[in-house]
Design a protein around this motif. Structure first.
Motif, short mmCIF file in Angstrom:
data_model
loop_
_atom_site.label_atom_id
_atom_site.label_comp_id
_atom_site.label_asym_id
_atom_site.label_seq_id
_atom_site.Cartn_x
_atom_site.Cartn_y
_atom_site.Cartn_z
N MET A 61 39.66 52.78 34.43
CA MET A 61 38.63 52.16 33.60
C MET A 61 38.40 50.74 34.11
N LEU A 62 37.14 50.41 34.35
CA LEU A 62 36.80 49.07 34.81
C LEU A 62 35.94 48.37 33.77
N MET B 255 36.82 41.65 36.59
CA MET B 255 37.35 40.33 36.94
C MET B 255 38.87 40.30 36.98
N SER B 256 39.54 40.86 35.98
CA SER B 256 41.00 40.78 35.94
C SER B 256 41.64 41.61 37.06
N LYS B 257 41.03 42.74 37.39
CA LYS B 257 41.60 43.57 38.46
C LYS B 257 41.37 42.95 39.84
N ILE B 258 40.22 42.34 40.04
CA ILE B 258 39.96 41.67 41.32
C ILE B 258 40.88 40.45 41.45
N GLN B 259 41.15 39.78 40.34
CA GLN B 259 42.09 38.66 40.40
C GLN B 259 43.49 39.17 40.77
N GLN B 260 43.84 40.36 40.28
CA GLN B 260 45.13 40.96 40.64
C GLN B 260 45.19 41.22 42.15
N VAL B 261 44.08 41.70 42.71
CA VAL B 261 44.00 41.93 44.16
C VAL B 261 44.20 40.62 44.92
N TRP C 209 43.94 51.02 45.36
CA TRP C 209 43.37 51.76 44.23
C TRP C 209 42.27 50.94 43.55
N ILE C 210 42.54 49.68 43.34
CA ILE C 210 41.56 48.83 42.64
C ILE C 210 40.29 48.69 43.46
N ILE C 211 40.42 48.44 44.74
CA ILE C 211 39.23 48.28 45.59
C ILE C 211 38.47 49.61 45.71
N SER C 212 39.19 50.72 45.82
CA SER C 212 38.53 52.04 45.86
C SER C 212 37.75 52.29 44.58
N ALA C 213 38.31 51.90 43.44
CA ALA C 213 37.62 52.09 42.15
C ALA C 213 36.34 51.28 42.08
N HIS C 214 36.24 50.21 42.86
CA HIS C 214 35.04 49.39 42.93
C HIS C 214 34.09 49.86 44.03
#
Length: 192
Positions: free
Chosen positions: A36-37, A81-87, A161-166
């Motif tokens: 979920m994004l 935003m929070s997931k990209i910050q995690q990256v 995983w995060i980048i693939s989800a985007h």
């Protein structure tokens, strides 16, 4: 002496909490083939500047500096935003861990087609060619003996995983003894 041991306990508790959360997140992503994004438009340049502030202590102790080559004053992207910050946090954390003392870490943003590219380049120990494809695997560590014990081997797997989800891509290129560069793409804000 008591404070020393309390700090060790706190550090280990935090490390194990992150490890557990990482395992749960990866397991959840693997089962659902997605995540979920919470998509918004935000300034990636500002996020980079804010994220590097959290590494001030580490950088000061090792004599590290940041070389920022950012496109424009502001550069808006569309993502969670929070997931990209995690990256970003993970990539910068790795760069600070594996950089030699008194080195510079280069972070760059650019635009290519409808994507924004973000790269984090260190001048550290590098990654052997035979390990480049494996670094995205869960629990894989290039050289566990060089780790400070805070690494779980989940970070780059989570990043992928995060980048693939985007609907983005992430690549790594490295020369052992010279350093590594990680570059990922995310959609730019449609209004830009």
């Amino acid at each position: 002496l008591q404070n020393k041991y309390l700090n060790i306990i706190l550090f280990e508790t935090e490390r194990l909490t992150k490890l557990t959360q990482g395992i749960l997140d990866l397991n959840r992503f693997g089962q659902h083939r997605g995540m979920m994004l919470d998509l918004t438009d935000f300034d990636i340049n500002r996020m980079i500047k804010t994220t590097i502030l959290t590494f001030e202590g580490t950088c000061s102790a090792k004599g590290l500096s940041f070389d920022l080559v950012l496109t424009g004053q502001k550069l808006y992207v569309h993502g969670d935003m929070s997931k990209i910050q995690q990256v970003l946090y993970n990539l910068i954390d790795n760069a600070t861990k594996f950089s030699h003392n008194d080195a510079s870490i280069k972070i760059e943003t650019s635009i290519k087609n409808e994507k924004v590219l973000i790269s984090v380049k260190d001048s550290g120990i590098g990654i052997p060619a035979e390990s480049i494809k494996k670094i995205w695997d869960r629990f894989y560590q290039v050289n566990p003996s060089r780790s400070d014990g805070s690494s779980s081997g989940l970070g780059l797997s989570m990043v992928k995983w995060i980048i693939s989800a985007h609907n983005g891509d992430i690549t790594a290129d490295s020369v052992p003894g010279t350093g590594s560069r990680f570059t990922f793409s995310i959609p730019k804000d449609a209004n830009v």
